[in-house]
Scaffold this motif. Sequence first.
Motif, mmCIF file in Angstrom:
data_model
loop_
_atom_site.group_PDB
_atom_site.id
_atom_site.type_symbol
_atom_site.label_atom_id
_atom_site.label_comp_id
_atom_site.label_asym_id
_atom_site.label_seq_id
_atom_site.Cartn_x
_atom_site.Cartn_y
_atom_site.Cartn_z
ATOM 1 N N PRO A 13 0.824 -1.205 0.000
ATOM 2 C CA PRO A 13 0.000 0.000 0.000
ATOM 3 C C PRO A 13 0.865 1.266 0.000
ATOM 4 C CG PRO A 13 -0.807 -1.574 1.618
ATOM 5 C CD PRO A 13 0.512 -2.090 1.121
ATOM 6 N N LEU A 14 0.432 2.279 -0.744
ATOM 7 C CA LEU A 14 1.153 3.538 -0.816
ATOM 8 C C LEU A 14 1.499 4.060 0.576
ATOM 9 C CD1 LEU A 14 -0.815 5.483 -3.569
ATOM 10 C CD2 LEU A 14 1.573 4.797 -3.672
ATOM 11 N N GLY A 15 2.761 4.443 0.752
ATOM 12 C CA GLY A 15 3.205 5.057 1.991
ATOM 13 C C GLY A 15 3.323 4.142 3.189
ATOM 14 N N SER A 16 3.087 2.852 3.015
ATOM 15 C CA SER A 16 3.083 1.929 4.156
ATOM 16 C C SER A 16 4.440 1.307 4.451
ATOM 17 C CB SER A 16 2.077 0.801 3.913
ATOM 18 O OG SER A 16 2.566 -0.082 2.904
ATOM 19 N N ASP A 17 5.308 1.202 3.443
ATOM 20 C CA ASP A 17 6.579 0.489 3.543
ATOM 21 C C ASP A 17 6.344 -0.961 3.969
ATOM 22 O OD1 ASP A 17 9.370 0.578 3.109
ATOM 23 O OD2 ASP A 17 9.733 0.678 5.258
ATOM 24 N N ARG A 18 5.182 -1.504 3.598
ATOM 25 C CA ARG A 18 4.796 -2.865 3.989
ATOM 26 C C ARG A 18 4.699 -3.752 2.746
ATOM 27 N NH1 ARG A 18 -0.783 -4.780 6.787
ATOM 28 N NH2 ARG A 18 -0.081 -6.878 7.248
ATOM 29 N N PRO A 19 5.612 -4.707 2.594
ATOM 30 C CA PRO A 19 5.570 -5.599 1.437
ATOM 31 C C PRO A 19 4.413 -6.591 1.559
ATOM 32 C CG PRO A 19 7.331 -6.247 2.914
ATOM 33 C CD PRO A 19 6.716 -5.000 3.493
ATOM 34 N N VAL A 20 3.519 -6.583 0.566
ATOM 35 C CA VAL A 20 2.312 -7.401 0.655
ATOM 36 C C VAL A 20 2.157 -8.352 -0.532
ATOM 37 C CG1 VAL A 20 -0.214 -7.321 0.732
ATOM 38 C CG2 VAL A 20 1.104 -5.660 2.028
ATOM 39 N N ARG A 47 1.290 0.035 -13.717
ATOM 40 C CA ARG A 47 -0.096 0.507 -13.864
ATOM 41 C C ARG A 47 -1.017 -0.234 -12.895
ATOM 42 N NH1 ARG A 47 -0.841 1.180 -20.412
ATOM 43 N NH2 ARG A 47 0.038 3.280 -20.497
ATOM 44 N N GLU A 48 -0.788 -1.534 -12.762
ATOM 45 C CA GLU A 48 -1.584 -2.319 -11.821
ATOM 46 C C GLU A 48 -1.374 -1.824 -10.395
ATOM 47 O OE1 GLU A 48 -0.697 -6.634 -10.725
ATOM 48 O OE2 GLU A 48 -2.318 -6.831 -12.194
ATOM 49 N N MET A 49 -0.133 -1.514 -10.034
ATOM 50 C CA MET A 49 0.125 -0.961 -8.703
ATOM 51 C C MET A 49 -0.610 0.369 -8.532
ATOM 52 S SD MET A 49 4.064 -1.859 -7.577
ATOM 53 C CE MET A 49 4.888 -1.357 -9.081
ATOM 54 N N ASP A 50 -0.570 1.226 -9.553
ATOM 55 C CA ASP A 50 -1.301 2.507 -9.487
ATOM 56 C C ASP A 50 -2.788 2.270 -9.266
ATOM 57 O OD1 ASP A 50 0.949 4.094 -9.801
ATOM 58 O OD2 ASP A 50 0.641 4.394 -11.958
ATOM 59 N N ASP A 51 -3.358 1.336 -10.023
ATOM 60 C CA ASP A 51 -4.793 1.039 -9.905
ATOM 61 C C ASP A 51 -5.156 0.518 -8.516
ATOM 62 O OD1 ASP A 51 -5.107 1.805 -12.538
ATOM 63 O OD2 ASP A 51 -5.236 -0.258 -13.307
ATOM 64 N N ARG A 52 -4.211 -0.144 -7.857
ATOM 65 C CA ARG A 52 -4.466 -0.736 -6.538
ATOM 66 C C ARG A 52 -3.965 0.151 -5.396
ATOM 67 N NH1 ARG A 52 -3.704 -7.120 -7.497
ATOM 68 N NH2 ARG A 52 -4.116 -7.135 -5.274
#
Length: 120
Positions: A13-20, A47-52
């Motif tokens: 997630p954006l800004g989380s620094d959490r690998p998911v 693009r997929e990361m942007d969409d999510r």
Amino acid sequence: DHPDEACGVIAGPLGSDRPVRYVAMVNAERSPTFYRFDSHEQLKVWREMDDRDEEPVVIYHSHTATEAYPSRTDISYAQEPGAHYVLVSTRDPEEFEFRSYRIIDGEVTEEEVTIVDSYA
């Protein structure tokens, strides 16, 4: 992908620094000494990361014949200042070599790696 270098991304997630979310990618070079994301695949994944509402938290690849330290090429290609650049050396099947770095404006800083079973 040994003997070729393996590569990919772990998104979070954006800004989380959490690998998911683990995303293995193709080494377009199919080389034991160099990796490059396929440009079409990279565009699709970003693009997929942007969409999510995600970002690349980890960008990883392997070194098949050298230590787990960024090469000059790795450093020059590092364009995600928020990402952890993880390298795994597969040069010695008897020795575990897994290291993480921040690469910002060409400066490499090694980070401590802590492996956890899960996040609380």
